[in-house]
Design a protein around this motif. Structure first.
Motif, mmCIF file in Angstrom:
data_model
loop_
_atom_site.group_PDB
_atom_site.id
_atom_site.type_symbol
_atom_site.label_atom_id
_atom_site.label_comp_id
_atom_site.label_asym_id
_atom_site.label_seq_id
_atom_site.Cartn_x
_atom_site.Cartn_y
_atom_site.Cartn_z
ATOM 1 N N GLU A 58 0.842 -1.193 0.000
ATOM 2 C CA GLU A 58 0.000 0.000 0.000
ATOM 3 C C GLU A 58 0.875 1.240 0.000
ATOM 4 O O GLU A 58 2.058 1.201 0.360
ATOM 5 N N VAL A 59 0.281 2.347 -0.442
ATOM 6 C CA VAL A 59 0.948 3.648 -0.459
ATOM 7 C C VAL A 59 0.077 4.616 0.320
ATOM 8 O O VAL A 59 -1.110 4.791 0.007
ATOM 9 N N LEU A 60 0.663 5.238 1.341
ATOM 10 C CA LEU A 60 -0.091 6.143 2.215
ATOM 11 C C LEU A 60 0.416 7.570 2.070
ATOM 12 O O LEU A 60 1.618 7.816 2.059
ATOM 13 N N TRP A 61 -0.519 8.495 1.979
ATOM 14 C CA TRP A 61 -0.224 9.921 1.978
ATOM 15 C C TRP A 61 -0.985 10.532 3.145
ATOM 16 O O TRP A 61 -2.194 10.468 3.201
ATOM 17 N N ASN A 62 -0.249 11.056 4.107
ATOM 18 C CA ASN A 62 -0.875 11.540 5.347
ATOM 19 C C ASN A 62 -1.678 10.447 6.041
ATOM 20 O O ASN A 62 -2.814 10.670 6.497
ATOM 21 N N ASN A 63 -1.097 9.241 6.050
ATOM 22 C CA ASN A 63 -1.680 8.092 6.737
ATOM 23 C C ASN A 63 -2.981 7.588 6.109
ATOM 24 O O ASN A 63 -3.698 6.792 6.709
ATOM 25 N N LYS A 64 -3.275 8.032 4.888
ATOM 26 C CA LYS A 64 -4.432 7.540 4.154
ATOM 27 C C LYS A 64 -3.983 7.033 2.799
ATOM 28 O O LYS A 64 -2.974 7.505 2.263
ATOM 29 N N PRO A 65 -4.700 6.065 2.211
ATOM 30 C CA PRO A 65 -4.293 5.565 0.891
ATOM 31 C C PRO A 65 -4.151 6.697 -0.126
ATOM 32 O O PRO A 65 -5.022 7.563 -0.229
ATOM 33 N N LEU A 66 -3.030 6.693 -0.834
ATOM 34 C CA LEU A 66 -2.783 7.727 -1.840
ATOM 35 C C LEU A 66 -3.765 7.576 -2.988
ATOM 36 O O LEU A 66 -3.852 6.518 -3.617
ATOM 37 N N ASP A 67 -4.497 8.633 -3.274
ATOM 38 C CA ASP A 67 -5.461 8.657 -4.374
ATOM 39 C C ASP A 67 -5.138 9.877 -5.226
ATOM 40 O O ASP A 67 -5.301 11.014 -4.793
ATOM 41 N N THR A 68 -4.675 9.652 -6.448
ATOM 42 C CA THR A 68 -4.271 10.773 -7.301
ATOM 43 C C THR A 68 -5.459 11.633 -7.721
ATOM 44 O O THR A 68 -5.260 12.740 -8.236
ATOM 45 N N ALA A 69 -6.667 11.145 -7.499
ATOM 46 C CA ALA A 69 -7.846 11.957 -7.803
ATOM 47 C C ALA A 69 -8.043 13.071 -6.775
ATOM 48 O O ALA A 69 -8.649 14.103 -7.063
ATOM 49 N N THR A 70 -7.527 12.847 -5.567
ATOM 50 C CA THR A 70 -7.702 13.842 -4.497
ATOM 51 C C THR A 70 -6.372 14.430 -4.022
ATOM 52 O O THR A 70 -6.344 15.531 -3.485
ATOM 53 N N CYS A 71 -5.274 13.694 -4.218
ATOM 54 C CA CYS A 71 -3.955 14.205 -3.846
ATOM 55 C C CYS A 71 -3.327 14.882 -5.058
ATOM 56 O O CYS A 71 -3.383 14.360 -6.180
ATOM 57 N N ASN A 72 -2.750 16.040 -4.862
ATOM 58 C CA ASN A 72 -2.162 16.813 -5.950
ATOM 59 C C ASN A 72 -0.769 16.264 -6.279
ATOM 60 O O ASN A 72 0.204 16.559 -5.594
ATOM 61 N N VAL A 73 -0.712 15.439 -7.323
ATOM 62 C CA VAL A 73 0.524 14.755 -7.711
ATOM 63 C C VAL A 73 0.913 15.171 -9.124
ATOM 64 O O VAL A 73 0.065 15.239 -10.024
ATOM 65 N N GLY A 74 2.192 15.450 -9.341
ATOM 66 C CA GLY A 74 2.731 15.696 -10.673
ATOM 67 C C GLY A 74 3.647 14.557 -11.068
ATOM 68 O O GLY A 74 4.357 13.991 -10.229
ATOM 69 N N TYR A 75 3.638 14.199 -12.354
ATOM 70 C CA TYR A 75 4.419 13.046 -12.808
ATOM 71 C C TYR A 75 5.053 13.352 -14.159
ATOM 72 O O TYR A 75 4.355 13.678 -15.124
ATOM 73 N N LEU A 76 6.375 13.275 -14.215
ATOM 74 C CA LEU A 76 7.107 13.358 -15.473
ATOM 75 C C LEU A 76 7.587 11.967 -15.827
ATOM 76 O O LEU A 76 8.488 11.426 -15.182
ATOM 77 N N ALA A 77 6.960 11.372 -16.829
ATOM 78 C CA ALA A 77 7.319 10.018 -17.251
ATOM 79 C C ALA A 77 8.574 10.048 -18.118
ATOM 80 O O ALA A 77 8.889 11.062 -18.753
ATOM 81 N N GLU A 78 9.270 8.936 -18.147
ATOM 82 C CA GLU A 78 10.461 8.850 -18.997
ATOM 83 C C GLU A 78 10.073 8.885 -20.473
ATOM 84 O O GLU A 78 10.763 9.472 -21.301
ATOM 85 N N GLU A 79 8.939 8.259 -20.826
ATOM 86 C CA GLU A 79 8.489 8.224 -22.208
ATOM 87 C C GLU A 79 7.783 9.523 -22.559
ATOM 88 O O GLU A 79 7.124 10.129 -21.729
#
Length: 328
Positions: A58-79
């Motif tokens: 599991e992946v926790l953000w602030n002790n709750k499951p990380l959900d990219t729909a509600t957590c502000n996440v940026g991602y730079l993919a290699e491709e």
């Protein structure tokens, strides 16, 4: 805020590609996820983001499951992942709105990052026109040529490096709390490498959480405080970078003399790793052996220009750990 990754595991058939990966980021900073090609870095990142299912963990953000729909996440993919036939501006507005950024705010952020990433000529291009078409009079030979804005370029009109800049902009446009960079400097020329690094420093200064995957060990040493090294799906080294380097001791000696010192180095029992005339890179067992060599050089009246005893580089530690795992 905090990020915690617990026991991430992924298999394809009988092949384990990530084997119980765990790490945590209790405070802002940069965490390095390193490994050989095929070690499981990108798979791990995709599981963290929920783009790929997990067999375990599991992946926790602030002790709750990380959900990219509600957590502000940026991602730079290699491709590269831009739509080749759509204008860059349309794509940037689209991706911003997907992350909940309204159009007016998105335009402000695009303008800022376009300037920082030196993309204005692609996002805000202009074309020359005759002044008569604008209803004005010619200002003579010294007047500046008239220009008008035109549509932004399309992705397939950009070099790979500039496409990478656009994707970096997309990863930043939502002002993410957590930013994940998968080989961010791959394929960049030295000028754009420095540009990316300056932006990474800016993001770090804002107190963000960053996960970085890279094969460029010098860059990792520059930015990262903690790391995990993967080899063939397994963790072979993990911890705080400075503590890891300190545990090895100062075993790299850089020596420069005015005359040949190779005989004294050999007599000390140290190992010459490389040599360029009277400049030596030497592997020593520790400070005692290095100081003994220095004493012998001074006693023999060998003029010493440089005597620099250092901890091993991350590159050397990486090669040692991955090589040891492969031999095992």
């Amino acid at each position: 805020m905090s990020l915690e990754v617990r026991n991430l595991t992924k298999s394809y058939g009988n092949k384990i590609v990530v084997d119980h990966l765990s790490f945590e980021m209790p405070k802002p900073g940069v965490y390095a996820l390193l490994g050989t090609n095929g070690a499981g870095k990108t798979t791990s990142i995709r599981m963290i983001l929920g783009m790929l299912s997990r067999d375990e963990g599991e992946v926790l953000w602030n002790n709750k499951p990380l959900d990219t729909a509600t957590c502000n996440v940026g991602y730079l993919a290699e491709e590269r992942g831009l739509y080749p036939k759509y204008t860059l501006m349309d794509q940037l507005i689209y991706f911003a709105e997907l992350r909940g950024v309204d159009k007016a705010e998105a335009k402000k952020r695009i303008h800022y990052w376009s300037n920082r990433l030196e993309l204005d000529e692609y996002l805000y291009p202009t074309k020359p026109v005759r002044r008569s078409m604008l209803g004005g009079r010619s200002g003579g030979l010294n007047s500046a040529p008239a220009t008008v804005p035109t549509a932004s370029k399309k992705a397939d009109q950009l070099s790979k490096g500039n496409q990478q800049k656009v994707q970096f902009l997309i990863s930043l446009i939502s002002n993410p709390e957590l930013l994940i960079l998968d080989e961010p400097l791959s394929g960049l020329d030295p000028v754009n490498t420095d540009l990316f690094k300056s932006i990474i420093r800016e993001v770090i200064s804002e107190g963000k959480y960053l996960i970085m995957s890279s094969h460029q060990m010098a860059v990792v040493e520059e930015f990262c405080t903690d790391l995990t090294i993967l080899d063939r799906s397994k963790v072979v080294l993990q911890g705080h970078l400075n503590a890891i380097k300190k545990s090895y001791g100062r075993v790299n000696l850089f020596l420069k003399t005015e005359t040949d010192a190779s005989r004294y180095i050999e007599m000390s029992g140290a190992q010459i790793v490389s040599r360029n005339e009277f400049e030596y890179k030497i592997k020593v067992s520790g400070e005692a052996q290095a100081n003994s060599l220095l004493g012998a050089l001074i006693e023999s009246k060998i003029s010493v220009v440089t005597f620099d005893l250092r901890e091993p580089s991350l590159h050397e530690i990486f090669v040692e750990k991955v090589g040891a795992a492969d031999e095992g």
